[in-house]
Scaffold this motif. Structure first.
Motif, PDB file in Angstrom:
ATOM      1  N   ALA A   1      37.557  28.229  36.766  1.00 39.67           N
ATOM      2  CA  ALA A   1      38.222  28.508  35.492  1.00 39.67           C
ATOM      3  C   ALA A   1      38.669  29.976  35.470  1.00 39.67           C
ATOM      4  O   ALA A   1      37.852  30.879  35.666  1.00 39.67           O
ATOM      5  CB  ALA A   1      37.267  28.216  34.342  1.00 39.67           C
ATOM      6  N   HIS A   2      39.942  30.165  35.241  1.00 39.95           N
ATOM      7  CA  HIS A   2      40.557  31.493  35.317  1.00 39.95           C
ATOM      8  C   HIS A   2      40.177  32.350  34.102  1.00 39.95           C
ATOM      9  O   HIS A   2      40.544  32.007  32.982  1.00 39.95           O
ATOM     10  CB  HIS A   2      42.077  31.308  35.367  1.00 39.95           C
ATOM     11  CG  HIS A   2      42.849  32.559  35.491  1.00 39.95           C
ATOM     12  ND1 HIS A   2      43.792  32.938  34.554  1.00 39.95           N
ATOM     13  CD2 HIS A   2      42.830  33.535  36.437  1.00 39.95           C
ATOM     14  CE1 HIS A   2      44.329  34.079  34.936  1.00 39.95           C
ATOM     15  NE2 HIS A   2      43.765  34.468  36.067  1.00 39.95           N
ATOM     16  N   ARG A   3      39.418  33.406  34.348  1.00 39.62           N
ATOM     17  CA  ARG A   3      38.859  34.261  33.268  1.00 39.62           C
ATOM     18  C   ARG A   3      37.965  33.401  32.358  1.00 39.62           C
ATOM     19  O   ARG A   3      37.877  33.634  31.149  1.00 39.62           O
ATOM     20  CB  ARG A   3      39.961  34.941  32.450  1.00 39.62           C
ATOM     21  CG  ARG A   3      41.053  35.617  33.286  1.00 39.62           C
ATOM     22  CD  ARG A   3      42.137  36.256  32.441  1.00 39.62           C
ATOM     23  NE  ARG A   3      43.301  36.614  33.261  1.00 39.62           N
ATOM     24  CZ  ARG A   3      44.451  37.078  32.828  1.00 39.62           C
ATOM     25  NH1 ARG A   3      44.614  37.296  31.533  1.00 39.62           N
ATOM     26  NH2 ARG A   3      45.441  37.365  33.635  1.00 39.62           N
TER      27      ARG A   3
ATOM     28  N   PHE B   1      33.900  29.950  38.015  1.00 36.40           N
ATOM     29  CA  PHE B   1      35.013  30.633  37.337  1.00 36.40           C
ATOM     30  C   PHE B   1      35.395  31.919  38.054  1.00 36.40           C
ATOM     31  O   PHE B   1      34.627  32.449  38.865  1.00 36.40           O
ATOM     32  CB  PHE B   1      34.689  30.904  35.864  1.00 36.40           C
ATOM     33  CG  PHE B   1      33.286  31.364  35.601  1.00 36.40           C
ATOM     34  CD1 PHE B   1      32.950  32.707  35.707  1.00 36.40           C
ATOM     35  CD2 PHE B   1      32.285  30.457  35.262  1.00 36.40           C
ATOM     36  CE1 PHE B   1      31.655  33.133  35.473  1.00 36.40           C
ATOM     37  CE2 PHE B   1      30.974  30.879  35.028  1.00 36.40           C
ATOM     38  CZ  PHE B   1      30.664  32.223  35.131  1.00 36.40           C
ATOM     39  N   GLU B   2      36.595  32.364  37.715  1.00 33.81           N
ATOM     40  CA  GLU B   2      37.122  33.638  38.202  1.00 33.81           C
ATOM     41  C   GLU B   2      36.948  34.645  37.084  1.00 33.81           C
ATOM     42  O   GLU B   2      37.010  34.279  35.902  1.00 33.81           O
ATOM     43  CB  GLU B   2      38.611  33.450  38.524  1.00 33.81           C
ATOM     44  CG  GLU B   2      39.322  34.646  39.125  1.00 33.81           C
ATOM     45  CD  GLU B   2      40.084  35.515  38.128  1.00 33.81           C
ATOM     46  OE1 GLU B   2      40.722  36.477  38.562  1.00 33.81           O
ATOM     47  OE2 GLU B   2      40.046  35.239  36.897  1.00 33.81           O
ATOM     48  N   LEU B   3      36.689  35.901  37.430  1.00 32.57           N
ATOM     49  CA  LEU B   3      36.621  36.962  36.416  1.00 32.57           C
ATOM     50  C   LEU B   3      37.118  38.259  37.052  1.00 32.57           C
ATOM     51  O   LEU B   3      37.293  38.344  38.264  1.00 32.57           O
ATOM     52  CB  LEU B   3      35.196  37.103  35.868  1.00 32.57           C
ATOM     53  CG  LEU B   3      34.049  37.279  36.867  1.00 32.57           C
ATOM     54  CD1 LEU B   3      34.010  38.671  37.461  1.00 32.57           C
ATOM     55  CD2 LEU B   3      32.716  36.975  36.171  1.00 32.57           C
ATOM     56  N   ASP B   4      37.360  39.249  36.188  1.00 29.23           N
ATOM     57  CA  ASP B   4      37.930  40.526  36.634  1.00 29.23           C
ATOM     58  C   ASP B   4      36.945  41.651  36.329  1.00 29.23           C
ATOM     59  O   ASP B   4      36.414  41.713  35.209  1.00 29.23           O
ATOM     60  CB  ASP B   4      39.238  40.786  35.888  1.00 29.23           C
ATOM     61  CG  ASP B   4      40.199  39.614  36.004  1.00 29.23           C
ATOM     62  OD1 ASP B   4      40.814  39.460  37.061  1.00 29.23           O
ATOM     63  OD2 ASP B   4      40.313  38.833  35.021  1.00 29.23           O
ATOM     64  N   VAL B   5      36.706  42.550  37.304  1.00 34.62           N
ATOM     65  CA  VAL B   5      35.744  43.627  37.046  1.00 34.62           C
ATOM     66  C   VAL B   5      36.361  45.021  37.141  1.00 34.62           C
ATOM     67  O   VAL B   5      37.188  45.309  38.001  1.00 34.62           O
ATOM     68  CB  VAL B   5      34.503  43.616  37.980  1.00 34.62           C
ATOM     69  CG1 VAL B   5      33.554  42.528  37.616  1.00 34.62           C
ATOM     70  CG2 VAL B   5      34.865  43.568  39.426  1.00 34.62           C
TER      71      VAL B   5
ATOM     72  N   VAL C   1      34.857  36.884  42.045  1.00 32.09           N
ATOM     73  CA  VAL C   1      34.842  38.227  41.456  1.00 32.09           C
ATOM     74  C   VAL C   1      36.106  38.966  41.897  1.00 32.09           C
ATOM     75  O   VAL C   1      36.224  39.357  43.062  1.00 32.09           O
ATOM     76  CB  VAL C   1      33.595  39.011  41.917  1.00 32.09           C
ATOM     77  CG1 VAL C   1      33.609  40.426  41.367  1.00 32.09           C
ATOM     78  CG2 VAL C   1      32.321  38.280  41.502  1.00 32.09           C
ATOM     79  N   GLU C   2      37.050  39.102  40.986  1.00 35.95           N
ATOM     80  CA  GLU C   2      38.271  39.861  41.320  1.00 35.95           C
ATOM     81  C   GLU C   2      38.036  41.338  41.015  1.00 35.95           C
ATOM     82  O   GLU C   2      37.761  41.712  39.875  1.00 35.95           O
ATOM     83  CB  GLU C   2      39.482  39.345  40.543  1.00 35.95           C
ATOM     84  CG  GLU C   2      40.722  40.125  40.978  1.00 35.95           C
ATOM     85  CD  GLU C   2      41.993  39.834  40.207  1.00 35.95           C
ATOM     86  OE1 GLU C   2      42.092  38.793  39.516  1.00 35.95           O
ATOM     87  OE2 GLU C   2      42.898  40.685  40.295  1.00 35.95           O
ATOM     88  N   ILE C   3      38.146  42.159  42.045  1.00 31.64           N
ATOM     89  CA  ILE C   3      37.890  43.594  41.910  1.00 31.64           C
ATOM     90  C   ILE C   3      39.206  44.262  41.504  1.00 31.64           C
ATOM     91  O   ILE C   3      40.172  44.293  42.273  1.00 31.64           O
ATOM     92  CB  ILE C   3      37.355  44.178  43.241  1.00 31.64           C
ATOM     93  CG1 ILE C   3      36.238  43.287  43.822  1.00 31.64           C
ATOM     94  CG2 ILE C   3      36.857  45.603  43.028  1.00 31.64           C
ATOM     95  CD1 ILE C   3      35.827  43.658  45.263  1.00 31.64           C
ATOM     96  N   LYS C   4      39.243  44.775  40.290  1.00 29.39           N
ATOM     97  CA  LYS C   4      40.504  45.272  39.709  1.00 29.39           C
ATOM     98  C   LYS C   4      40.758  46.729  40.064  1.00 29.39           C
ATOM     99  O   LYS C   4      40.811  47.606  39.185  1.00 29.39           O
ATOM    100  CB  LYS C   4      40.480  45.093  38.193  1.00 29.39           C
ATOM    101  CG  LYS C   4      40.842  43.685  37.757  1.00 29.39           C
ATOM    102  CD  LYS C   4      42.338  43.450  37.832  1.00 29.39           C
ATOM    103  CE  LYS C   4      42.743  42.056  37.369  1.00 29.39           C
ATOM    104  NZ  LYS C   4      43.955  41.557  38.021  1.00 29.39           N
ATOM    105  N   THR C   5      40.945  46.968  41.353  1.00 24.32           N
ATOM    106  CA  THR C   5      41.258  48.337  41.783  1.00 24.32           C
ATOM    107  C   THR C   5      42.767  48.487  41.999  1.00 24.32           C
ATOM    108  O   THR C   5      43.208  49.130  42.929  1.00 24.32           O
ATOM    109  CB  THR C   5      40.495  48.660  43.081  1.00 24.32           C
ATOM    110  OG1 THR C   5      40.570  47.517  43.950  1.00 24.32           O
ATOM    111  CG2 THR C   5      39.042  48.993  42.815  1.00 24.32           C
TER     112      THR C   5
HETATM  113 MG    MG Z   1      42.042  37.836  37.816  1.00 19.51          MG
END
Ligand code: MG
Ligand code: G3P
Length: 239
Positions: free
Chosen positions: A6-8, A33-37, A107-111
């Protein structure tokens, strides 16, 4: 069988990147699920999509300019009715949520904008503390971050995120040691993309697959589905 993420969280139904959305995703039968950090000013791993808090909370400013305590004071309901208690979660809180389940987290690493020096070390430390090894897939649009991850933790599975017509992405993915490609769903039908990747042993987790036709395509090839509507994906891909 397609891995349904599940996206976010179940963000089609609950505020994105909140515990409410993650719980709902699991209730709907998603595999995870996917999430952004991002990192807070005081160096805590926090779960939110944008580099700024403006769009999804009642605050203004960059995530990295707030302490965790200040971020926790914000309303993260993203204007959705019935969710006024929603808060920005720490990544640790999300890991606690799946502790006694078998769910998977991307875990999407938001760099992409802020580089957050030290974020990879913190992620690996938390993974170990919370016994999450084997349950995480890391990803990032910033592939330098992924190479940092590989250098520090050669066995951590990761996927390369990209949006456009990267040519024969499975070759590039293999050259980086990536286990997955995470392409924009519109690139799925580019010549040879699905077959080439699967033959090379590279998994595919496209985003954001919200239409039934693309969900059915993913189900046909048993590739991943990152979606805002996990209930729909479960209905189509796990029928
Ligand atoms: Mg994302
Ligand atoms: O990780 C898949 C997807 O979330 C990438 O784009 O902008 O929604 O984080 P974005």
């Amino acid at each position: 069988m397609s891995l349904i993420l599940a996206h976010r969280g179940a963000s089609g139904y609950a505020p994105e990147n909140t515990l409410e959305a993650f719980r709902l995703a699991m209730d709907m039968g998603a595999d995870g699920f996917e999430l952004d950090v991002h990192l807070s000013l005081d160096g805590e791993l926090v779960v939110i999509h944008d580099e700024r808090v403006d769009r999804t909370t009642n605050g203004t400013g960059s995530v990295g300019s707030f302490t965790l305590q200040e971020l926790k004071a914000l309303n993260a309901s993203n204007g959705m009715e019935g969710f006024s208690g929603a808060r920005i979660p720490t990544l640790g809180e999300v890991y606690d949520l799946i502790q006694n389940t078998s769910h998977v987290i991307n875990v999407e690493i938001k760099t992409d904008e802020a580089l957050y020096p030290g974020i990879v070390e913190k992620l690996l430390k938390l993974e170990e503390q919370k016994h999450m090894t084997g349950r995480l897939i890391y990803s990032s649009f910033n592939h330098y971050t992924l190479m940092e991850l590989k250098a520090l933790s050669p066995k951590s599975p990761f996927g390369i995120l990209y949006s456009d017509g990267l040519y024969e992405p499975w070759k590039y993915a293999a050259s980086l040691g990536a286990k997955f490609i995470h392409p924009h769903y519109r690139t799925l039908l580019l010549p040879g993309l699905i077959e080439g990747s699967l033959q090379a042993g590279i998994g595919i987790n496209p985003w954001t697959v919200n239409d039934e036709q693309t969900m059915a395509l993913c189900a046909k090839y048993n590739i991943g589905i990152i979606t805002n509507y996990p209930d729909k994906a479960v209905r189509i891909a796990k029928a």
